[in-house]
Design an enzyme around this catalytic site. Structure first.
Site, PDB file in Angstrom:
ATOM      1  CG  HIS A   1      -2.164   0.961   1.159  1.00  0.00           C
ATOM      2  ND1 HIS A   1      -1.866   2.262   1.303  1.00  0.00           N
ATOM      3  CD2 HIS A   1      -3.225   0.692   0.990  1.00  0.00           C
ATOM      4  CE1 HIS A   1      -3.070   2.895   1.340  1.00  0.00           C
ATOM      5  NE2 HIS A   1      -3.957   2.087   0.980  1.00  0.00           N
TER       6      HIS A   1
ATOM      7  CG  ASP B   1      -7.855  -1.836  -2.182  1.00  0.00           C
ATOM      8  OD1 ASP B   1      -8.881  -1.390  -2.154  1.00  0.00           O
ATOM      9  OD2 ASP B   1      -6.661  -1.258  -2.146  1.00  0.00           O
TER      10      ASP B   1
END
Length: 430
Positions: free
Chosen positions: A307, A365
Site C-alpha cells: 500500500h 483491496d
C-alpha cells in the site's frame, strides 16, 4: 495544534522564521502560509506528498506503524466490535454514540433511504451499458435539483439534513445503478433491514422470488463499508474539500468525490486485483507471475499487495481476511477458478521471503475484491460500493471544513515553465 518552535529558511542571505506546528499525533508541520508574502516564493510539492492542506480531528494514519484511527479508535476494534452506522456516528459527531443516540441515528438514516420518485426517470436517461459510476456521478449531482431544502451550506440544520440524506440514499442509488445496468427492476429499500442487509436486498432480490439476506454476507458487507469509511486526506476527500471551499452545495461536492474515486489509481484498486486474477487465469501460472513481480527488470506488479500509505501492513486487511475466509467457506470456491487463484496466490505470496522482506502483504483491496466477487458483484460495481462506504468520510470532512474559521477557497500555486511574454503575430505572418 500548537506552535512549538520555528524553522529558519535562508534565501540569498536573508533568513525567514517559519512556525513549526505540533499535532497531537504524526509529524510536525512547517507553516508556510506567510512565506510568499515575506519572501516572494512558493513551495513546490507535486502530489502534495509533503504538504498538510488542512488540520483535522477525524482520521489519523501512521503508515510506518500500520495504524489507522477514527476519532482515536483503532480501525481493528471498530471493524471487529462495532458496525458501520456506529462508525458513521463517530466520524460525524466525534465520539461513539450511546445506545439511545445510536438507536435514534439508525432510525433517522433508515427513514431517509428512499429517493424522490421522479429520480427513477433520471436513471432511464442513461444507456443500459453505462458504467454504474457514471450513473452515480450524474444522479448524486442531480440530488441538488430534488432536495432544495438542504443545499444552503450556511444553514447548520440544512447541512445536517443533507448529511443524513446522502448517507441514507447512497446505497439506494448504487443498487439502482446496478439494477439498471443488468436490466432488472429497481428494488425499494426496506425499513426492517439493517444498512448492509438492505443494500444486498436492493442489489440481489427480484419481485418474482423471496430473498433472504445471509447474515455472514451482511456482516462481510458491513465490514467492507466500515473499513472504507474514511482514510484521511486522500485524493477523493481532498477533491470534496476543494469543491466545498468554493461554497458548492453538498451534493455537488460528493459527486466530485465520486468522480475522483472512479480513477483506477484510487477507488479501482480492488477491481484491478480481480482483473489481475483473471490475467493469471489458473493456479499453475501463479509462480510465473510471482517471478515477474520479483524481477527488477519487469514493470509488472501484483495488485492488492502492499500500500502506498502503509509501509508495514494494512491494518484493515486482517479484519477483511476474516470476512473473506467466512464468505468463501459459506459460498465455496470449487466452481470459481478466479477465487481458487486468489486463495493460492495469497498462500504463495505470503510464504515468499521476497514479499516478507519488502512487506508486500495482501491489503484491504485484495480481500474486498475476493469477497465482492464471491457475492456475485461484477467488477464494475466494486468502485460504487467503495463510494457508498466513503460517503460518510467525505461528509465528515466537508462538515469539518465548513466549520473551520480559517476556511479559504482552495487555490494551489504553480511552477510556470511556459513561454514568457511575446507579441501577437498576424495570421498571415505566422
Amino acid at each position: 495544534m500548537a506552535e512549538s518552535r520555528t524553522a529558519t529558511l535562508t534565501i540569498d542571505g536573508t533568513s525567514y522564521e517559519l512556525p513549526i506546528l505540533t499535532p497531537t499525533a504524526g509529524p510536525e508541520v512547517i507553516d508556510v502560509r506567510k512565506l510568499y508574502g515575506q519572501a516572494g516564493v512558493f513551495t513546490y510539492d507535486p502530489g502534495f506528498t509533503s504538504t498538510a492542506a488542512c488540520d483535522s480531528t477525524i482520521t489519523f494514519i501512521d503508515g510506518d506503524k500500520g495504524e489507522l484511527l477514527h476519532r482515536g479508535y483503532p480501525i481493528e476494534q471498530l471493524a471487529s466490535e462495532s458496525h458501520y452506522l456506529e462508525v458513521c456516528y463517530a466520524l460525524l459527531y466525534g465520539d461513539l454514540p450511546s445506545a439511545e443516540q445510536l438507536e435514534e441515528f439508525e432510525a433517522l438514516v433508515t427513514n431517509h433511504t428512499m429517493i424522490h420518485e421522479q429520480m427513477h426517470n433520471f436513471f432511464r436517461g442513461f444507456r443500459r451499458d453505462a458504467h454504474p459510476m457514471a450513473t452515480m456521478v450524474g444522479v448524486v449531482g442531480a440530488m441538488s435539483a430534488f432536495y432544495h431544502d438542504s443545499t444552503d451550506i450556511n444553514d447548520e440544520n440544512q447541512r445536517e439534513v443533507a448529511s443524513i440524506r446522502l448517507i441514507a440514499k447512497m446505497p439506494t442509488i448504487a443498487a439502482m445503478a446496478y439494477k439498471y445496468s443488468i436490466g432488472q427492476p429497481f428494488v425499494y429499500p426496506r425499513n426492517d433491514l439493517d444498512y448492509a442487509s438492505n443494500f444486498l436486498h436492493m442489489c440481489f432480490s427480484v419481485p418474482a422470488a423471496e430473498y433472504e439476506v445471509n447474515p455472514i454476507l451482511a456482516r462481510a458487507m458491513d465490514r467492507i463499508f466500515t473499513l472504507h469509511a474514511d482514510h484521511e486526506q486522500n485524493a477523493s476527500t481532498s477533491t470534496v474539500r476543494l469543491a466545498s471551499s468554493s461554497g458548492a452545495n453538498p451534493f455537488a461536492c460528493i459527486a466530485a468525490g465520486i468522480a475522483c474515486l472512479w480513477g483506477p489509481a484510487h477507488g479501482g484498486a480492488n477491481q484491478a486485483t480481480l482483473e489481475m486474477l483473471k490475467e493469471i487465469g489458473t493456479v499453475d501460472r501463479i509462480p510465473e507471475f510471482i517471478a515477474r513481480a520479483k524481477d527488477k527488470n519487469d514493470n509488472y506488479r501484483l495488485m492488492g499487495f502492499g500500500h502506498r500509505v502503509y509501509k508495514n501492513f494494512d491494518p484493515r486487511a486482517t479484519v477483511m481476511k476474516e470476512s473473506a475466509d467466512e464468505v468463501l467457506e459459506l459460498l465455496g470456491v470449487e466452481d470459481n477458478p478466479l477465487l481458487q487463484v486468489a486463495m493460492e496466490l495469497e498462500k504463495q505470496a505470503v510464504a515468499d521471503s521476497y514479499f516478507q522482506e519488502k512487506k508486500l502483504f495482501p491489503n484491504v483491496d485484495f480481500y474486498s475484491g475476493i469477497i465482492l466477487e464471491a457475492m456475485g458483484f461484477p467488477t464494475s460495481m466494486f468502485t460504487p460500493i467503495f463510494a457508498v462506504a466513503r460517503t460518510v468520510g467525505w461528509i465528515s470532512q466537508w462538515k469539518e471544513q465548513l466549520a473551520d474559521p480559517q476556511l479559504k477557497i482552495g487555490r494551489p500555486r504553480q511552477l510556470y515553465m511556459g513561454e514568457t511574454q511575446r507579441d501577437y503575430t498576424d495570421i498571415e505572418n505566422r
